[in-house]
Design an enzyme around this catalytic site. Structure first.
Site, PDB file in Angstrom:
ATOM      1  N   ASN A 109       0.859  -1.194   0.000  1.00 56.66           N
ATOM      2  CA  ASN A 109       0.000   0.000   0.000  1.00 56.66           C
ATOM      3  C   ASN A 109       0.887   1.233   0.000  1.00 56.66           C
ATOM      4  OD1 ASN A 109      -2.392   1.587   0.265  1.00 56.66           O
ATOM      5  ND2 ASN A 109      -1.980   1.825   2.451  1.00 56.66           N
ATOM      6  N   HIS A 111       0.797   5.207   1.218  1.00 59.71           N
ATOM      7  CA  HIS A 111       0.022   6.096   2.091  1.00 59.71           C
ATOM      8  C   HIS A 111       0.727   7.454   2.164  1.00 59.71           C
ATOM      9  CE1 HIS A 111      -2.817   7.158   5.214  1.00 59.71           C
ATOM     10  NE2 HIS A 111      -1.813   7.633   5.932  1.00 59.71           N
ATOM     11  N   SER A 138       4.745   6.768   2.458  1.00 62.37           N
ATOM     12  CA  SER A 138       5.299   5.460   2.833  1.00 62.37           C
ATOM     13  C   SER A 138       4.713   4.384   1.927  1.00 62.37           C
ATOM     14  CB  SER A 138       4.904   5.102   4.278  1.00 62.37           C
ATOM     15  OG  SER A 138       5.237   6.131   5.181  1.00 62.37           O
ATOM     16  N   ASP A 147      -3.219   0.935   7.495  1.00 61.73           N
ATOM     17  CA  ASP A 147      -1.990   1.714   7.293  1.00 61.73           C
ATOM     18  C   ASP A 147      -0.882   1.291   8.261  1.00 61.73           C
ATOM     19  OD1 ASP A 147      -3.277   3.135   5.264  1.00 61.73           O
ATOM     20  OD2 ASP A 147      -4.096   4.591   6.670  1.00 61.73           O
TER      21      ASP A 147
END
Ligand code: GAR
Length: 216
Positions: A109, A111, A138, A147
Site C-alpha cells: 500500500n 500512504h 510510505s 496503514d
C-alpha cells in the site's frame, strides 16, 4: 525473464497506478500488471489501465451484501488473473484479515504520510494541523491493521509556509510516484525479507529505513 504478475486495486484517478504502469514498461522491470480492479465505476484510473492494454474489472462494493462477499469476489478476480502480488493504489476500502491473509507479505500500500504518523483519512490536513515541518509518504506491506505493516520505503518532503492540503498533497504525490515503483520492484524480485515488524532488503547495501528520497 519471468515477471511477477501484479493486481492493482484503485478507487480513483490512479496516478500511482500510472507510475507503476510506466515503471513496468521497462523490459527489465521484475513485475507486470496483469489486472486493475476498481471498486468505483468509471474512475480515470480504469482509463489509464485500458490505455496501457491492461485488463480491468469494476467491482462496486455496494453491489455485495457484505464485506466478506465483496472481498471474495476481489480475491477470485485476482486469482483468475494469476496475481501473485497485490498493490493498493488509492484503494479506499479497508480490507479484512481473511483477504489480506491470501497474499501474505505480498500486498503493498502507498500512504501519504510518514507512517506511523497520520494513519487513515485526511492525512495531509492532519499533518498541517499538527504543525509538522516534514511530511511524506510510505510504501508498506499490508497487514489487517489500517496503514500498518512493515515499511519498505519512505520519502520526506518539507511543509512550506502557506501550504494548503492541495499543495502539500501534490508535493507528496510526486514522491509516491518515485517510491512505489521502487518498492514493488524490490518485492517482485525477491529482495524483501520480513522480520517481525521490519522489512529487510536482501542483496542490497541499504536498509529500507534509509531509503528516504528527498526532492532532487
Ligand atoms: C494517494 O495520495 C495515496 O497515497 C492515497 O490516495 C491517493 C491516491 O491517488 N491513499 C491513501 O490515502 C490510502 N490510505 P492516486 O489515485 O492518484 O494514486
Amino acid at each position: 525473464m519471468d515477471r511477477v504478475k501484479v493486481g492493482v486495486l484503485i478507487s480513483g484517478r490512479g496516478s500511482n497506478l500510472q507510475a507503476l504502469i510506466d515503471a513496468a514498461a521497462a523490459p527489465d522491470y521484475p513485475a507486470e500488471i496483469a489486472l486493475v480492479i476498481s471498486n468505483i465505476p468509471e474512475v480515470y484510473g480504469l482509463e489509464r489501465a485500458r490505455a496501457a492494454g491492461i485488463e480491468t474489472a469494476t467491482l462496486p462494493h455496494n453491489n455485495y451484501p457484505d464485506r466478506a462477499t465483496f472481498e471474495q469476489a476481489l480475491a477470485h478476480a485476482l486469482r483468475e488473473a494469476g496475481c501473485e502480488i497485490v498493490c493498493l493504489a488509492g484503494f479506499m476500502r479497508v480490507l479484512g484479515g481473511a483477504f489480506v491473509a491470501q497474499w501474505p507479505n505480498r500486498m503493498l500500500n502507498v500512504h501519504p504520510s510518514l507512517l506511523p504518523s497520520f494513519k487513515g483519512l485526511h492525512t495531509q490536513r492532519k499533518a498541517l494541523e499538527a504543525g509538522v515541518t516534514l511530511a511524506g509518504c510510505s510504501v508498506h506491506i499490508v497487514t489487517p491493521d489500517l496503514d500498518d505493516g512493515p515499511i519498505l520505503a519512505q520519502a520526506a518532503v518539507p511543509v512550506l509556509p502557506g501550504d494548503t492540503e492541495d499543495s502539500l498533497s501534490a508535493r507528496i504525490l510526486e514522491q509516491e510516484h518515485r517510491i512505489y515503483p521502487a518498492a514493488l520492484a524490490w518485492l517482485a524480485s525477491g529482495q524483501v525479507r520480513i522480520e517481525g515488524r521490519r522489512a529487510i532488503l536482501d542483496n542490497a547495501d541499504r536498509q529500507p529505513e534509509a531509503l528516504v528520497m528527498p526532492p532532487v
